[in-house]
Write a protein that holds these residues in place. Structure first.
Motif, PDB file in Angstrom:
ATOM      1  N   LEU A  86       0.831  -1.208   0.000  1.00  0.00           N
ATOM      2  CA  LEU A  86       0.000   0.000   0.000  1.00  0.00           C
ATOM      3  C   LEU A  86       0.869   1.264   0.000  1.00  0.00           C
ATOM      4  N   GLN A  87       1.977   1.194   0.741  1.00  0.00           N
ATOM      5  CA  GLN A  87       2.888   2.337   0.791  1.00  0.00           C
ATOM      6  C   GLN A  87       3.440   2.646  -0.596  1.00  0.00           C
ATOM      7  N   GLU A  88       3.860   1.615  -1.330  1.00  0.00           N
ATOM      8  CA  GLU A  88       4.388   1.811  -2.683  1.00  0.00           C
ATOM      9  C   GLU A  88       3.301   2.366  -3.605  1.00  0.00           C
ATOM     10  N   ALA A  89       2.075   1.841  -3.447  1.00  0.00           N
ATOM     11  CA  ALA A  89       0.973   2.327  -4.279  1.00  0.00           C
ATOM     12  C   ALA A  89       0.660   3.788  -3.982  1.00  0.00           C
ATOM     13  N   ALA A  90       0.717   4.164  -2.689  1.00  0.00           N
ATOM     14  CA  ALA A  90       0.452   5.548  -2.315  1.00  0.00           C
ATOM     15  C   ALA A  90       1.520   6.477  -2.870  1.00  0.00           C
ATOM     16  N   ALA A  91       2.786   6.031  -2.847  1.00  0.00           N
ATOM     17  CA  ALA A  91       3.875   6.845  -3.382  1.00  0.00           C
ATOM     18  C   ALA A  91       3.698   7.051  -4.887  1.00  0.00           C
ATOM     19  N   GLU A  92       3.302   5.994  -5.604  1.00  0.00           N
ATOM     20  CA  GLU A  92       3.069   6.117  -7.043  1.00  0.00           C
ATOM     21  C   GLU A  92       1.906   7.060  -7.326  1.00  0.00           C
ATOM     22  N   GLN A  93       0.856   6.953  -6.493  1.00  0.00           N
ATOM     23  CA  GLN A  93      -0.313   7.812  -6.676  1.00  0.00           C
ATOM     24  C   GLN A  93       0.059   9.280  -6.457  1.00  0.00           C
ATOM     25  N   ALA A  94       0.893   9.529  -5.449  1.00  0.00           N
ATOM     26  CA  ALA A  94       1.308  10.908  -5.152  1.00  0.00           C
ATOM     27  C   ALA A  94       2.114  11.496  -6.305  1.00  0.00           C
ATOM     28  N   ALA A  95       2.902  10.641  -6.971  1.00  0.00           N
ATOM     29  CA  ALA A  95       3.754  11.128  -8.061  1.00  0.00           C
ATOM     30  C   ALA A  95       2.947  11.565  -9.279  1.00  0.00           C
ATOM     31  N   LYS A  96       1.766  10.995  -9.467  1.00  0.00           N
ATOM     32  CA  LYS A  96       0.969  11.318 -10.653  1.00  0.00           C
ATOM     33  C   LYS A  96      -0.324  12.059 -10.285  1.00  0.00           C
ATOM     34  N   ALA A  97      -0.352  12.665  -9.112  1.00  0.00           N
ATOM     35  CA  ALA A  97      -1.563  13.371  -8.668  1.00  0.00           C
ATOM     36  C   ALA A  97      -1.869  14.552  -9.589  1.00  0.00           C
ATOM     37  N   PRO A  98      -3.143  14.733  -9.941  1.00  0.00           N
ATOM     38  CA  PRO A  98      -3.508  15.849 -10.831  1.00  0.00           C
ATOM     39  C   PRO A  98      -3.559  17.175 -10.064  1.00  0.00           C
ATOM     40  N   ALA A  99      -3.406  18.266 -10.790  1.00  0.00           N
ATOM     41  CA  ALA A  99      -3.551  19.597 -10.193  1.00  0.00           C
ATOM     42  C   ALA A  99      -5.036  19.909 -10.050  1.00  0.00           C
ATOM     43  N   LEU A 100      -5.435  20.417  -8.886  1.00  0.00           N
ATOM     44  CA  LEU A 100      -6.846  20.695  -8.612  1.00  0.00           C
ATOM     45  C   LEU A 100      -7.064  22.179  -8.381  1.00  0.00           C
ATOM     46  N   SER A 101      -8.246  22.636  -8.752  1.00  0.00           N
ATOM     47  CA  SER A 101      -8.619  24.007  -8.435  1.00  0.00           C
ATOM     48  C   SER A 101      -8.978  24.064  -6.954  1.00  0.00           C
ATOM     49  N   PRO A 102      -8.973  25.241  -6.334  1.00  0.00           N
ATOM     50  CA  PRO A 102      -9.345  25.344  -4.913  1.00  0.00           C
ATOM     51  C   PRO A 102     -10.722  24.747  -4.623  1.00  0.00           C
ATOM     52  N   MET A 103     -11.680  24.934  -5.535  1.00  0.00           N
ATOM     53  CA  MET A 103     -13.020  24.383  -5.329  1.00  0.00           C
ATOM     54  C   MET A 103     -13.002  22.859  -5.374  1.00  0.00           C
ATOM     55  N   GLU A 104     -12.274  22.308  -6.369  1.00  0.00           N
ATOM     56  CA  GLU A 104     -12.184  20.843  -6.470  1.00  0.00           C
ATOM     57  C   GLU A 104     -11.497  20.263  -5.248  1.00  0.00           C
ATOM     58  N   GLU A 114       6.721  11.863   0.471  1.00  0.00           N
ATOM     59  CA  GLU A 114       6.895  11.999  -0.977  1.00  0.00           C
ATOM     60  C   GLU A 114       6.686  13.444  -1.419  1.00  0.00           C
ATOM     61  N   GLN A 115       5.658  14.066  -0.863  1.00  0.00           N
ATOM     62  CA  GLN A 115       5.378  15.459  -1.241  1.00  0.00           C
ATOM     63  C   GLN A 115       6.504  16.385  -0.812  1.00  0.00           C
ATOM     64  N   LEU A 116       7.033  16.168   0.396  1.00  0.00           N
ATOM     65  CA  LEU A 116       8.118  17.013   0.878  1.00  0.00           C
ATOM     66  C   LEU A 116       9.389  16.800   0.064  1.00  0.00           C
ATOM     67  N   PRO A 134      -6.382  16.802   3.668  1.00  0.00           N
ATOM     68  CA  PRO A 134      -5.693  17.601   2.642  1.00  0.00           C
ATOM     69  C   PRO A 134      -4.481  16.898   2.032  1.00  0.00           C
ATOM     70  N   THR A 135      -3.743  16.167   2.869  1.00  0.00           N
ATOM     71  CA  THR A 135      -2.562  15.468   2.358  1.00  0.00           C
ATOM     72  C   THR A 135      -2.965  14.386   1.368  1.00  0.00           C
ATOM     73  N   PHE A 136      -4.011  13.608   1.723  1.00  0.00           N
ATOM     74  CA  PHE A 136      -4.471  12.540   0.813  1.00  0.00           C
ATOM     75  C   PHE A 136      -4.991  13.131  -0.500  1.00  0.00           C
ATOM     76  N   VAL A 137      -5.760  14.208  -0.402  1.00  0.00           N
ATOM     77  CA  VAL A 137      -6.331  14.810  -1.611  1.00  0.00           C
ATOM     78  C   VAL A 137      -5.224  15.354  -2.516  1.00  0.00           C
ATOM     79  N   ALA A 138      -4.214  15.974  -1.924  1.00  0.00           N
ATOM     80  CA  ALA A 138      -3.112  16.509  -2.728  1.00  0.00           C
ATOM     81  C   ALA A 138      -2.368  15.403  -3.462  1.00  0.00           C
ATOM     82  N   ALA A 139      -2.434  14.177  -2.895  1.00  0.00           N
ATOM     83  CA  ALA A 139      -1.779  13.037  -3.532  1.00  0.00           C
ATOM     84  C   ALA A 139      -2.701  12.298  -4.495  1.00  0.00           C
TER      85      ALA A 139
END
Length: 479
Positions: free
Chosen positions: A211-229, A298-300, A254-259
């Protein structure tokens, strides 16, 4: 071309010689002569200045080389006008070259005196005047050099302040991210201590690592979101965490959503932890927090990478701008020079000015004095930014123009009034308030483009649309 002796009485009719004594006129006739010339070029710009010419009758045109063209500066039939080696009295302290091309348009007659003869006569007949002229010439030259150096220092100060600001932002971000990363790693060590204490069995541990590896991969390809999204998704993730008994879920959301992790992704965590869909709440809480640490780490690390990359890019831009480690004259992609200058001026340009790049990337490399040309871009962009007073559009365009490259710096400012447009390249002329400009920025730019690169620089201006156009030859020397 016919050479004949000169007559003192004829020389006296020319305004240049009308106040000389009979002995002085006789010496001029002994050392000089009259030359009859058919239409054509009498001498060319850049050739050794060997003779001093005074027009007796006829017509001449004096022109200067600008890029690939000869630009006419003077056309006259006034008897007594002179040209050629008139700086001979300065001797070898200045290059004795013709500073323009002299063309005869109709059959003409000239009084001609060798440069050495003119120099000797000037020093013997007018010693005081020669000293005063020397002082005027070299004083003006030294003043131009001194103020030119000040102009460069002022530009360097502006660039240094901007570069310091630009370097400080990513450096501070990297320091903050490093401090936060240290806290997150400490939290992960704490979790690892619990894992080592036997709280999780082998199968659960293996699952957490996947799960940790999957979360890291997900964080690397996270889309950019508007403030409303982002807000909507944080609400959804926060609700999911509350529903599953995760304390402080709204701080984790917020951390999960950013990833890019949403409730559907978190449902996979439950499915992986317990095939029955009812995992131990303690294990689920630990897994969620473990994954949150992973995502934050990953984000840091990405933030640190972005910040240090930005610092490296700024240093590269400064290196490219200054050309300190490069040959003074070399073939370059003109876009690299423009980009390094824009980077160096980022702080000066500010957020209120939109930069539009309209580049023709098919342009071939150009032979230039890169560091000097960067000073031209700095002067033109700096003036454009000042004209817009922090709000507007800066357009940087490149294009082919025959056997030359066109670089155009445009701004949406108020424009340059027609009555002063012809003076903006004059030395010491400035429209800026006293103390804010030397009036040499455009003069220096003109000298670098025209004299140094054999190119051309011109301006077109109307309210809301001012464009400085620099034309550079594709071949060395404007050939």
């Amino acid at each position: 071309m016919t050479v004949t002796p000169c007559a003192a009485d004829e020389l006296r009719t020319l305004f240049l010689f009308e106040h000389l004594t009979a002995d002085q006129l006789d010496r001029l006739c002994r050392e000089g002569y009259v030359e009859s010339v058919e239409p054509g070029v009498l001498y060319r710009e850049g050739e050794p200045a060997t003779c001093f010419y005074v027009l007796i009758e006829g017509e001449v045109v004096l022109s200067r080389r600008v890029g690939n063209e000869d630009v006419e500066t003077t056309r006259t039939s006034q008897p007594g006008v002179y040209a050629g080696a008139w700086q001979a009295y300065l001797g070898d302290r200045v290059p004795q070259l013709y500073i323009g091309t002299l063309t005869v348009t109709v059959p003409s007659r000239f009084y001609v005196l060798a440069a050495t003869g003119l120099g000797a006569i000037m020093r013997e007949w007018f010693p005081m005047a020669v000293h005063m002229l020397e002082g005027l010439f070299f004083g003006f030259h030294n003043t131009q050099v001194a103020i030119g150096q000040r102009e460069r220092l002022l530009a360097l100060g502006t660039l240094s302040a901007g570069l310091t600001h630009e370097l400080n932002n990513p450096a501070a971000a990297a320091v903050r991210a490093t401090a936060s990363l240290r806290e997150r790693v400490a939290g992960m060590r704490h979790k690892l201590e619990k894992i080592a204490g036997g709280r999780y069995d082998r199968a659960t541990l293996e699952t957490l690592i996947k799960l940790q590896e999957a979360a890291a991969e997900q964080a690397a390809k996270a889309p950019a979101l508007s403030p409303m999204e982002a807000s909507d998704r944080e609400d959804a993730v926060g609700d999911w965490l509350d529903e599953h008994g995760i304390a402080g879920g709204w701080d984790l959301a917020p951390t999960f959503v950013a990833a890019g992790i949403d409730p559907d992704w978190l449902d996979r965590v439950i499915a992986v932890l317990d095939a029955s869909g009812e995992p131990d709440p303690t294990i689920l809480d630990g897994a969620i927090r473990w994954l949150n640490y992973t995502v934050e780490t990953e984000q840091l690390m990405s933030e640190i990478e972005d910040s240090t990359t930005r610092v490296s890019s700024l240093v590269d831009a400064a290196k490219q701008y200054s050309q300190l480690d490069r040959a003074p004259n070399r073939v370059v992609d003109i876009h690299d020079l423009l980009e390094s200058t824009l980077t160096m001026l980022t702080h000066k340009i500010g957020d209120g000015i939109r930069v539009v790049r309209d580049y023709d990337r098919s342009l071939p490399p150009v032979p230039v004095y890169a560091a000097e040309l960067n000073q031209v871009w700095t002067n033109l962009i700096d003036n454009a930014v000042d004209a817009m007073e922090g709000r507007g559009t800066l357009t940087v365009r490149t294009a082919a123009d025959g056997n030359r490259v066109l670089v155009e710096i445009g701004d949406s400012g108020p424009g340059i009034p027609a009555e002063i447009r012809g003076r903006i390249f004059d030395p010491f002329y400035t429209t800026k308030p006293f103390g804010q400009g030397t009036g040499l920025g455009l003069d220096i730019s003109w000298r670098i483009v025209v004299n140094r690169h054999h190119g051309d620089i011109r301006v077109e201006s109307a309210p809301g649309d001012t464009r400085f156009q620099v034309l550079l030859p594709l071949a060395p020397g404007g050939e």
